[in-house]
Design a protein around this motif. Sequence first.
Motif, short mmCIF file in Angstrom:
data_model
loop_
_atom_site.label_atom_id
_atom_site.label_comp_id
_atom_site.label_asym_id
_atom_site.label_seq_id
_atom_site.Cartn_x
_atom_site.Cartn_y
_atom_site.Cartn_z
N TRP A 32 -41.65 27.76 -44.50
CA TRP A 32 -42.17 27.92 -43.15
C TRP A 32 -41.70 26.78 -42.25
O TRP A 32 -41.48 26.98 -41.06
CB TRP A 32 -43.70 27.98 -43.18
CG TRP A 32 -44.24 29.28 -43.69
CD1 TRP A 32 -44.87 29.50 -44.88
CD2 TRP A 32 -44.19 30.55 -43.02
NE1 TRP A 32 -45.21 30.82 -45.01
CE2 TRP A 32 -44.81 31.49 -43.88
CE3 TRP A 32 -43.68 30.97 -41.80
CZ2 TRP A 32 -44.94 32.83 -43.55
CZ3 TRP A 32 -43.81 32.31 -41.45
CH2 TRP A 32 -44.43 33.22 -42.31
N SER A 33 -41.56 25.60 -42.82
CA SER A 33 -41.11 24.45 -42.04
C SER A 33 -39.68 24.66 -41.54
O SER A 33 -39.39 24.42 -40.36
CB SER A 33 -41.18 23.17 -42.88
OG SER A 33 -40.64 22.07 -42.18
N ILE B 70 -35.74 26.34 -37.25
CA ILE B 70 -34.67 27.23 -36.80
C ILE B 70 -35.09 27.99 -35.55
O ILE B 70 -34.30 28.16 -34.60
CB ILE B 70 -34.27 28.21 -37.92
CG1 ILE B 70 -33.67 27.43 -39.10
CG2 ILE B 70 -33.27 29.25 -37.41
CD1 ILE B 70 -33.37 28.29 -40.31
N MET B 71 -36.34 28.45 -35.51
CA MET B 71 -36.84 29.14 -34.32
C MET B 71 -36.87 28.20 -33.11
O MET B 71 -36.56 28.61 -31.99
CB MET B 71 -38.23 29.71 -34.59
CG MET B 71 -38.26 30.84 -35.61
SD MET B 71 -39.94 31.43 -35.97
CE MET B 71 -40.37 32.16 -34.39
#
Length: 356
Positions: free
Chosen positions: A71-72, A77-78
Motif C-alpha cells: 500500500w505504501s 506511485i499515485m
Amino acid sequence: MFMGLIRQTKLVLAVILVQLGYAGLSIISVFALKKGMSPYTFIVYRMAIATIVLAPFAFILERNSRPPMTWSITGKIMLLSLFDPVLDQNLYYMGMKNSSATFTSAMCNMLPAFAFCLAWIFRFEKVSLKKLHSIAKVMGTIITVGGAIVLTLVRGPSLCLPWAIEEQIDPHQSAQCYSGQADLVKGALFITGACFCWSWFVILQAITLRSYPCQLSLTAMICFWGMVEGAILAFVVERGHSGVWSIQFNIKLVAAFYGAMQSGVAYYVMGMVVKEKGPVFYSAFNPLATVMVAILGSFVLAEQLYLGSVIGAAVIIIGLYLVLWGKAKDQSPPSQSCMIDEVAPLTQRLIDDQQC
C-alpha cells in the motif's frame, strides 16, 4: 574504467535525446492546442496510449525482479502520477496557451532552483553561508528566479529573424497589448506551478526507486494512474463538453501518440538517470530543450525572438549552473561505515545517512 565511461556516455546521450523529444513535443502540442484540443483530454490520451504500449514489456521483462506491491508503494506511485502528469502537464499546457513554446520552455529552467528550495525547506539539503559552494547555490536560485521575472516582464526590441516574420499590428489592435501582457503573466504563473509540481515529482521518484527499483514497471504504473487521475480531472473540468473527447486522424492524434511515446521514454530514462546520477544531473540538461524549442519555434511556428527573452533565458541558465556548480562541490566524504556516491540524489543521501 572504460566500461564506466561508455555507460556515462549512454546516459548523456539518452538525456539529450529526451530533451530533443520534449522540444519536438512542445511544437506539436502548440499546433494541437491551436486546433482546439483540450489539454485535459490530451493528457488522458497520452497516458492511455503509453500504458497500453509499456505494460506488456514491463510485465514480461521485469516479471522476476519486481518486489511485492504494498500500500505504501501504491500510494507513492499515485502521488507521483498526481504531480506528473496530472498537475504538472495541465499547468504546463495552460501556461503554453497563454504564452508561446519558447517562453514556456525557457521558464521551465527554473526546475532545479525549485528542487533545491524544496530540499532546503525539508532539510534534504544542507546550506552553510560560510562556504562558497553553499552561497553559489543560494545565489544561483535567486538569479534563476530573477531571470524568470525578466523573461516574463521584459520584452525589448525584436531580433528580426528573417525566417520569423512578425505580423504587423493594426492601430485598432493596440489595446490588445495589455491583454497580451496579462496573458503572459498568467502563463508564467501556470508554468511556475508546473515547475513546482515537477520538482516534487523528481524528489519523490528518487525515494520511490529505493523501495521499487524496477524502472519500466514504475513507468507503466505512473502512466496508468496518470490516465485514471487525469480522466477524473478531465470529466470534472470539461463536464458538458463531450466534444473535447472526440479525436480524428489529424494533428491531435499525432500529438497524442507522440506525447505517449515521449512520456514513456522520458519517465524510463529519468528513472534510470536519477537512480545512477541523481536528479540534479538530469535537470542540468533542461537548457538544451530551451535552445531547441527556440530554434524550432522560430522556423516552424514563426515565433519572433525578443532581446528581453534572450537576456532572461541567459540569466536563468547562469543561475542554473551556479546551483549545479554548488551541488557538485557539496559532496559528503566517503567513509568505511557509510559509502555515499558522489552523484547520489539528495533524498537518497539523507536516507543513507540515517541508516548508517
